[in-house]
Design an enzyme around this catalytic site. Sequence first.
Site, PDB file in Angstrom:
ATOM      1  N   LYS A 196      -1.526  -1.125  -4.758  1.00  0.00           N
ATOM      2  CA  LYS A 196      -0.949  -0.044  -3.974  1.00  0.00           C
ATOM      3  C   LYS A 196      -1.111  -0.403  -2.509  1.00  0.00           C
ATOM      4  O   LYS A 196      -2.035  -1.125  -2.119  1.00  0.00           O
ATOM      5  CB  LYS A 196      -1.597   1.307  -4.278  1.00  0.00           C
ATOM      6  CG  LYS A 196      -3.069   1.463  -3.928  1.00  0.00           C
ATOM      7  CD  LYS A 196      -3.414   1.784  -2.487  1.00  0.00           C
ATOM      8  CE  LYS A 196      -2.657   2.998  -2.000  1.00  0.00           C
ATOM      9  NZ  LYS A 196      -3.003   3.236  -0.531  1.00  0.00           N
ATOM     10  N   THR A 207      -4.878  -1.228   4.181  1.00  0.00           N
ATOM     11  CA  THR A 207      -5.000  -0.105   3.269  1.00  0.00           C
ATOM     12  C   THR A 207      -4.292  -0.430   1.991  1.00  0.00           C
ATOM     13  O   THR A 207      -3.197  -0.012   1.739  1.00  0.00           O
ATOM     14  CB  THR A 207      -4.490   1.188   3.865  1.00  0.00           C
ATOM     15  OG1 THR A 207      -5.389   2.196   3.528  1.00  0.00           O
ATOM     16  CG2 THR A 207      -3.234   1.705   3.414  1.00  0.00           C
ATOM     17  N   ASN A 415       3.682   9.157   9.468  1.00  0.00           N
ATOM     18  CA  ASN A 415       2.309   9.117   9.950  1.00  0.00           C
ATOM     19  C   ASN A 415       1.968  10.198  10.963  1.00  0.00           C
ATOM     20  O   ASN A 415       0.799  10.452  11.238  1.00  0.00           O
ATOM     21  CB  ASN A 415       2.003   7.729  10.520  1.00  0.00           C
ATOM     22  CG  ASN A 415       1.816   6.718   9.405  1.00  0.00           C
ATOM     23  OD1 ASN A 415       0.773   6.683   8.757  1.00  0.00           O
ATOM     24  ND2 ASN A 415       2.837   5.924   9.142  1.00  0.00           N
TER      25      ASN A 415
END
Length: 420
Positions: A196, A207, A415
């Site tokens: 992911k 991330t 974001n």
Amino acid sequence: MNKGTIKGEITLTQATSTNEIVVLENAGITLPQGYKAGGMHCGVKRKRLDLAYIVSEVPADVAGVYTTNLFQAAPLLVTQESIAKENKTQAIIVNSGNANACTGEQGIQDAYQMQKEFASQLNIQEHLVSVTSTGVIGELMPMDKITTGISQILQPEFEAEENFLQAILTTDTCAKHIAVQFTIDGKTVSIGGAAKGSGMIHPNMATMLGFVTTDANIAHEDLLSALREVTNQTFNMITVDGDTSTNDMVLVMANGLAENDQLTKEHPDWDVFVNGLKVVSETLAKKIARDGEGATKLVEVQVNGALTAEDARAVGKSIISSNLVKTAIYGTDANWGRIVTAIGYSGVPVEPNLVKVSLGSIPVFENGLPCPFDEVEAKSYLEQETVQIFVELNQGNSSATAWGCDLTYDYVKINASYRT
């Protein structure tokens, strides 16, 4: 063509054979012998699946690489400590929606509790469970929901690799998986991968979570060596937005059930295994780059002619990390000056008059000067879903490839309201 279709096209359309490695686009972490996976909704997220697992029939040798961010999340600390006890893991428990990062001592205790609860369900030692979390930073885990989910997750209705793939996602728009098979010592060996990652992606582990399973017989030290080598060429060569997160790791489990002779660097098929691991890792890395938040294009930078591999990687990372390059590609502007500038501040001592830059097959800079090119042709090329930038340094024989995406208005929208 819609965005979802664009992102899906990174997968191979059929099995292909390269250097004795068969790539299976529709397979993943449960292809190797002795693994199962699943996922469910336990309530960390409002509706989507948010709790997942991988389990091996037997304890597996394990290797991991972790984020370089100094604010490492509680699950990473617990997992690294557990793996260090005997370099083995038999199960991984993963939640999405909450990163369990910057949560102090309570976060550590919550990660230990996740480990303990899942080990109890499997009737195995606690240190054989690795814990992983991804999501919002700075919020305590809803442990009542997590523990209730862990108590139910091994039920047959939750066992499915697709459930696992969906349960680990955050802002991702698609699941990411791949598998390969090859023969070692007359035995079929498989490597499967899932990942992911969509935002807060930058070289040196961002991330992203990567999970790789294999039934190969290989000891921890050699597995770790292979993973580090491959990671430097794949996961550490992608960027979306220049941010390196708190939770990221890649774990490789090797349970030995293929029953090949133990792989070492001296084994005649060592390179076959490493190349198989590289195919899986590179495929996942490119899928993460293409799935960058708000992205419309995969951008690949190939650097050749460097003095060292480190120089080539540095130049590639510099270009792929440049927001000015990324926005120009989004706007289909053949602004080669931004690429040259990124090469110049990469920290690599290049000779400007030797550098050549091309957009696909279109030369745009050579011998320290711009090349005449057709702006309409260049704009048309930049409208494609995959854009390649070729850089020739003409100083040596080393090369590297980096991957990223364009930077769009949608990235800002996503974001600007991530927590809300």
